[in-house]
Design an enzyme around this catalytic site. Structure first.
Site, PDB file in Angstrom:
ATOM      1  N   HIS A   1       0.859  -1.192   0.000  1.00 26.52           N
ATOM      2  CA  HIS A   1       0.000   0.000   0.000  1.00 26.52           C
ATOM      3  C   HIS A   1       0.894   1.242   0.000  1.00 26.52           C
ATOM      4  O   HIS A   1       1.027   1.941   1.008  1.00 26.52           O
ATOM      5  CB  HIS A   1      -0.923  -0.032   1.209  1.00 26.52           C
ATOM      6  CG  HIS A   1      -1.919  -1.147   1.177  1.00 26.52           C
ATOM      7  ND1 HIS A   1      -3.132  -1.055   0.517  1.00 26.52           N
ATOM      8  CD2 HIS A   1      -1.863  -2.403   1.687  1.00 26.52           C
ATOM      9  CE1 HIS A   1      -3.793  -2.192   0.642  1.00 26.52           C
ATOM     10  NE2 HIS A   1      -3.042  -3.031   1.352  1.00 26.52           N
TER      11      HIS A   1
ATOM     12  N   GLY B   1      -6.087   1.939   4.902  1.00 29.58           N
ATOM     13  CA  GLY B   1      -6.733   1.994   6.207  1.00 29.58           C
ATOM     14  C   GLY B   1      -7.929   2.910   6.244  1.00 29.58           C
ATOM     15  O   GLY B   1      -8.584   3.159   5.233  1.00 29.58           O
TER      16      GLY B   1
ATOM     17  N   GLU C   1     -10.320   2.300   8.730  1.00 29.98           N
ATOM     18  CA  GLU C   1     -11.419   1.584   9.389  1.00 29.98           C
ATOM     19  C   GLU C   1     -11.718   2.118  10.786  1.00 29.98           C
ATOM     20  O   GLU C   1     -12.774   1.842  11.347  1.00 29.98           O
ATOM     21  CB  GLU C   1     -11.093   0.080   9.481  1.00 29.98           C
ATOM     22  CG  GLU C   1     -11.058  -0.646   8.158  1.00 29.98           C
ATOM     23  CD  GLU C   1      -9.650  -0.765   7.592  1.00 29.98           C
ATOM     24  OE1 GLU C   1      -9.398  -1.710   6.837  1.00 29.98           O
ATOM     25  OE2 GLU C   1      -8.799   0.100   7.925  1.00 29.98           O
TER      26      GLU C   1
ATOM     27  N   ARG D   1     -16.036  -5.673   4.657  1.00 28.10           N
ATOM     28  CA  ARG D   1     -15.631  -4.382   4.113  1.00 28.10           C
ATOM     29  C   ARG D   1     -15.701  -4.342   2.591  1.00 28.10           C
ATOM     30  O   ARG D   1     -15.504  -3.292   1.980  1.00 28.10           O
ATOM     31  CB  ARG D   1     -14.205  -4.056   4.565  1.00 28.10           C
ATOM     32  CG  ARG D   1     -14.052  -3.862   6.058  1.00 28.10           C
ATOM     33  CD  ARG D   1     -12.588  -3.866   6.464  1.00 28.10           C
ATOM     34  NE  ARG D   1     -11.979  -5.179   6.264  1.00 28.10           N
ATOM     35  CZ  ARG D   1     -10.674  -5.427   6.354  1.00 28.10           C
ATOM     36  NH1 ARG D   1      -9.836  -4.429   6.616  1.00 28.10           N
ATOM     37  NH2 ARG D   1     -10.206  -6.653   6.173  1.00 28.10           N
TER      38      ARG D   1
ATOM     39  N   ARG E   1      -4.716 -16.187   7.043  1.00 28.99           N
ATOM     40  CA  ARG E   1      -5.342 -15.361   8.082  1.00 28.99           C
ATOM     41  C   ARG E   1      -6.055 -16.204   9.144  1.00 28.99           C
ATOM     42  O   ARG E   1      -6.247 -15.752  10.262  1.00 28.99           O
ATOM     43  CB  ARG E   1      -6.260 -14.322   7.475  1.00 28.99           C
ATOM     44  CG  ARG E   1      -7.583 -14.744   7.064  1.00 28.99           C
ATOM     45  CD  ARG E   1      -8.539 -13.558   6.881  1.00 28.99           C
ATOM     46  NE  ARG E   1      -8.133 -12.591   5.881  1.00 28.99           N
ATOM     47  CZ  ARG E   1      -7.826 -11.334   6.181  1.00 28.99           C
ATOM     48  NH1 ARG E   1      -7.832 -10.918   7.423  1.00 28.99           N
ATOM     49  NH2 ARG E   1      -7.526 -10.484   5.216  1.00 28.99           N
TER      50      ARG E   1
ATOM     51  N   ASP F   1       1.957  -6.933   2.446  1.00 24.15           N
ATOM     52  CA  ASP F   1       0.794  -6.109   2.788  1.00 24.15           C
ATOM     53  C   ASP F   1       1.243  -4.875   3.562  1.00 24.15           C
ATOM     54  O   ASP F   1       0.497  -4.331   4.375  1.00 24.15           O
ATOM     55  CB  ASP F   1      -0.236  -6.909   3.592  1.00 24.15           C
ATOM     56  CG  ASP F   1      -1.624  -6.259   3.576  1.00 24.15           C
ATOM     57  OD1 ASP F   1      -1.831  -5.319   2.795  1.00 24.15           O
ATOM     58  OD2 ASP F   1      -2.484  -6.688   4.372  1.00 24.15           O
TER      59      ASP F   1
END
Length: 386
Positions: free
Chosen positions: A63, A68, A70, A163, A227, A283
């Site tokens: 990124h 972000g 959130e 999301r 995850r 990530d």
């Protein structure tokens, strides 16, 4: 010109101790003893006898322009700086948006990629964000891939995540078709890069995409497969059937059900998955939110680019060979993404080289023939870095 003498080379396969001659941004020559003639143009020489040379890391999920949000506007993560990446061995990265495709834009992402490219590393981007219809620069995702040099595919499209926009099976197939055709026309990888969340459907949308379309498996790359343990088991089966998977090095256990990336990689190999079908990415720059069972945000951290080399070191220290440990961070992503002169230390390839010390810490980084990190310090920094 740059000459590295007497260095142990992994290309990523072992080449033994040799010399590497770099001219401009390319690896010109690899041989056991390269001698520079007298009265030759200036050539810096590095004594590599105490180091190991590995290809620069190709991180396909960064990124770079921040992510972000959130946890509210103040939780938007900052842009990545050049030394954030180079100090962690990254010479090529693919930038992307994430949850926020509203306050972040494709124009902003492309500008940041161009900025990092000007500063000395190689950059590409995915078009889109979590949501469908996906964010684009032209009138379509296909058009983005065809007409914008840095755009190589679509991503990260979210499935099984509260999301995301919960794309229908048709929507996902259509988008993957757009990516593939765009790749065919432009000669790019045309991959649809899929974010898998914690949702109950897990990889069901991915399975339907594969079973109900003619999209080749190499045009689809799911990420965050480690995850949780249940998701990971499904992804093992998917990979055993020939699918490609991406392990997130930034997902580390913290008293939860996360599968450690080193454990994930070993398990995939132990289960007989093709090693060439496995990639790893950081990530980095992305938010790492922690939601409770009711969906309330409990904590939020940021992904770090250091996790790639940390995972590599853990694998080697646990007994894995250097070449096998570095492949998912170098030659595998470069091949899958069709970055034809990246991911290897070979004559004619881009001069992207890490020099690691005996403890596998990054001592020197060369990106496109230029020394970016030397003696563990960034010697080239971004324009606004202190």
């Amino acid at each position: 010109m740059l000459l590295i003498k007497n260095i142990n080379i992994y290309s990523p396969t072992s080449l033994g101790k040799k010399d590497i001659l770099i001219c401009y941004d390319k690896i010109l020559y690899i041989s056991e003893d390269i001698k520079i003639p007298e009265n030759f143009p200036d050539c810096k020489t590095i004594d590599g006898s105490n180091f190991t040379a590995l290809p620069g890391i190709v991180d396909l999920h960064v990124h770079i322009a921040g992510a972000g949000g959130e946890g509210g506007f103040s939780s938007r993560t900052p842009e990545m700086t050049l030394s954030n990446l180079t100090l962690n061995g990254i010479t090529t990265c693919v930038g992307l948006l994430g949850t926020d495709g509203s306050t972040r834009s494709m124009g902003n992402l492309l500008a940041k990629a161009n900025s990092l490219d000007e500063e000395g590393i190689t950059t590409y981007i995915w078009t889109g964000s979590y949501q469908i219809p996906t964010r684009t620069l032209t009138s379509s995702a296909r058009g983005d891939i065809i007409f914008v040099d840095k755009i190589i595919g679509i991503g990260e499209i979210a499935i099984s995540d509260h999301r995301g926009s919960h794309p229908s099976d048709y929507d996902l197939i259509h988008l993957a078709s757009e990516a593939r055709v765009g790749g065919l026309i432009s000669g790019k990888c045309g991959i649809t890069h899929i974010h898998i969340g914690d949702g109950r459907s897990m990889i069901d949308p991915l399975k339907h995409l594969v079973e109900s379309s003619e999209i080749p498996l190499y045009n689809i790359l799911p990420t965050h497969i480690n995850r949780n343990s249940k998701l990971f088991k499904e992804c093992i089966d998917y990979c055993k059937l020939g699918g490609y998977v991406d392990i997130t090095t930034g997902i580390r256990p913290n008293g939860d059900d996360v599968v450690d990336p080193t454990t994930s990689y070993r398990a995939l190999l132990d289960e007989g998955c093709n090693i060439e079908n496995i990639t790893m990415s950081s990530d980095s720059g992305g938010s790492m939110p922690i939601f409770n069972e009711s969906g309330k945000l409990e904590d939020l951290t940021i992904g770090l680019p250091s996790t790639n080399l940390e995972v590599f070191r853990d694998l080697v220290r646990d007994g894995m060979s250097i070449d096998k440990a570095i492949i998912p961070l170098t030659s595998n992503p470069s091949k899958l993404l069709k970055l034809l002169d990246k991911g290897h230390i070979k004559e004619g390839f881009s001069a992207d080289i890490m020099l690691l010390d005996k403890d596998y810490n990054l001592h020197t980084l060369i990106s496109r023939g230029k020394i970016m990190v030397e003696n563990y310090k960034a010697v080239v920094k971004g324009k606004f870095e202190a």
